[in-house]
Design a protein around this motif. Sequence first.
Motif, PDB file in Angstrom:
ATOM      1  N   GLU A 616     131.180  45.603  24.569  1.00 55.38           N
ATOM      2  CA  GLU A 616     129.652  45.917  24.203  1.00 55.38           C
ATOM      3  C   GLU A 616     128.998  44.566  24.020  1.00 55.38           C
ATOM      4  OE1 GLU A 616     129.285  48.574  20.986  1.00 55.38           O
ATOM      5  OE2 GLU A 616     129.705  50.349  22.334  1.00 55.38           O
ATOM      6  N   LEU A 617     129.775  43.685  23.460  1.00 55.18           N
ATOM      7  CA  LEU A 617     129.106  42.265  23.581  1.00 55.18           C
ATOM      8  C   LEU A 617     128.813  41.685  24.779  1.00 55.18           C
ATOM      9  CD1 LEU A 617     130.906  40.449  20.493  1.00 55.18           C
ATOM     10  CD2 LEU A 617     128.629  40.948  20.910  1.00 55.18           C
ATOM     11  N   HIS A 618     129.588  41.988  25.652  1.00 52.73           N
ATOM     12  CA  HIS A 618     129.291  41.627  27.116  1.00 52.73           C
ATOM     13  C   HIS A 618     128.508  42.580  27.948  1.00 52.73           C
ATOM     14  CE1 HIS A 618     133.012  39.210  26.242  1.00 52.73           C
ATOM     15  NE2 HIS A 618     132.714  38.424  27.221  1.00 52.73           N
ATOM     16  N   GLY A 619     127.795  43.433  27.452  1.00 49.47           N
ATOM     17  CA  GLY A 619     126.681  44.453  28.149  1.00 49.47           C
ATOM     18  C   GLY A 619     127.460  45.479  28.732  1.00 49.47           C
ATOM     19  N   GLY A 620     128.533  45.751  28.493  1.00 50.95           N
ATOM     20  CA  GLY A 620     129.473  46.953  28.963  1.00 50.95           C
ATOM     21  C   GLY A 620     129.832  48.051  28.357  1.00 50.95           C
ATOM     22  N   GLN A 621     130.427  49.084  28.702  1.00 50.06           N
ATOM     23  CA  GLN A 621     130.826  50.544  28.045  1.00 50.06           C
ATOM     24  C   GLN A 621     132.379  50.720  28.351  1.00 50.06           C
ATOM     25  OE1 GLN A 621     128.192  52.965  29.898  1.00 50.06           O
ATOM     26  NE2 GLN A 621     126.306  53.070  28.473  1.00 50.06           N
TER      27      GLN A 621
END
Length: 650
Positions: A616-621
């Motif tokens: 989530e820190l990398h903008g993912g799921q």
Amino acid sequence: MPGGEIRPRHNPAARIIFLPIRPVSTLLLPMSAKRKSSPPAENQADADPDRDKRLLELTVLAEIGQLMTAALDVNDVYERFAELAGRMLQFDRIAVASIDVEAQTMTTTYEAGVHVPAWGPGQTRPLFRPLADMIMESPGAILVDEELARWVVTEYPEMQDILDAGLLSTLAVPIFNEDRHIAFLALNSKDPRAYTAEDGELAERIVAQVAGVIANAELRAELQQEVEQRTTLAEIGRLVASSVELDEMYGTLAGLIRGLLPYERFTVLRIDAETDLVTTDYVVGVEVPGRAAGDITLVGETILARVIQERAGVRITADNEEDRTAYPVFSDSENGGLRTVVMAPLVSQGHIIGGIALGSKQGSAYSQAAVELLERIAAQVGGAIGAAQLRAQLQAQSQAESDERVEQLQQIDALRIQFLQMVTHEFRTPLASLRVSRDLLAETPLADLDANSYGRLINNMGRGVDRLDSLVTDLLDLTIAQAGELNLNIALVDLRDLVSDAIEIVSPLTSQRNQEFNIQIETPSPLVRVDRQRIEQVVLNLLSNAHKYSDEGAVIEVTVKKINGNAEVRVTGKGPDIPEQDRPHMFEPFFRGSGPQSRTIPGRGLGLSIARAFVELHGGQIGFDSIPETGPSFYFTLPLSSNPEPLEDE
């Protein structure tokens, strides 16, 4: 035609007999004058029916004249008038209907005798146009026998209700005051040929005498009604100025309106402008299915849609086929018997926020004046209702937010307790090992320890320290990542290389259980800008879990592909599926699951929590798909790099 014979005129176009109105003086000769011109014969009998009839007429007209000076309300006038008229003319029903020339309607103001509901007091009907034209052309009494009445029904269906009541003939006399047509007097009889031209002339004389009385009484009634309206509107104004709760305002308003506009059902509707959904906020009176308090309806299914379109009050009636077809309130057989509905818009800050509706079981209830009065009331209370609705909405929202916050705090407190319990449990095992090793070293002389025993104790202490260090590191990583304060070393990374390196790291473990990897990586392989160390840790966690929970000799599927602008890494093991009750908690800290394997396979339950935080820190799921036949398939996605060039500081 003064002094001549009074002949009924016949209009063949309308087939209705009507008599031209004449001054009372030409229709009634004083008895004294009659005696002078025609002295009684010497042998004339004492009994003279014509003389008795004229005396009765004079007496009745004189008593009607006395009503002029009496301070009676309009109902008392009508009651006394009906009593006096009944002494001279036969009828089974007598009614007075006021006329609205502009609206071309007539409203029954009085009825006695046989009750005709559709023509009862307060009922409004359209004027029969041919009849109205004839009256304006040559006003006079109108005689309608059964044959003509049945013909009239074909042109004016509203008359059918009178025939259905068994009233077969009618004598109607227009009532004028200062050349203004103000009302009708109607006498109805069950006799199919009850009335003659002579009866019509007599009725005209009676009406000419009473017209002023009725006009004055009607004027007093109108003034009294105006006073009542002003008083009620003032009370509504005080209600609006008070800070009462919404339901209390609705209840008081319903009572005040009933005094002005009687109803069988009172409703307040509220519309959500964004969704076009209408909520029934308040109801009193007869029940209508699907329209109870709290029920929600599409605006297009309600009369409010028409009110919004016209931005004005609207009246609909079951007597109108178009209204009956368009609105469910009339098509529903269990609608409480409502036949007329009138609604006015509630406006707040220039926007229609809902409507006030009144329902009546009478098909001809509510005149245009009633619609306009309801509009005045709605305009007076619209702003206050809008403000009260907003207050109620904000209070409900505040309460909901407060309840949600309390629930969140309770959940946080429960998680805190659970977290502390799990941390305590995780720390207790390595600490116990350290304590035992320490005690043995402290209590046993070094001379009594051989090299192997000493080495074992030292190794046990080392493993305990390493386990504590790993646990503390994981907890720190999780805490910092969840707080969004983890420093990331972003670089352009080829996922083929990253996944291959991770598989190489866990291969010694999988080979011990004869497990293999089936790797499918899309070409060209996806490029992402990530912190390589953190994302590799995510892949290692998924591979490690697949290894631990897959059967011996299983083939672990690993796929890397592009999908919808993202790179997806998926790891699918071969083992038991995740129990349904465990699925919502898989990414919670320290959660180990309820299956039998969770109790035998070592682990702290932090790996997936840390993996989710890093992704989530990398903008993912990150998530998983449950596959009963093969076991769960875990995956995570990361945004694809739109620029294949390395960063300047890489």
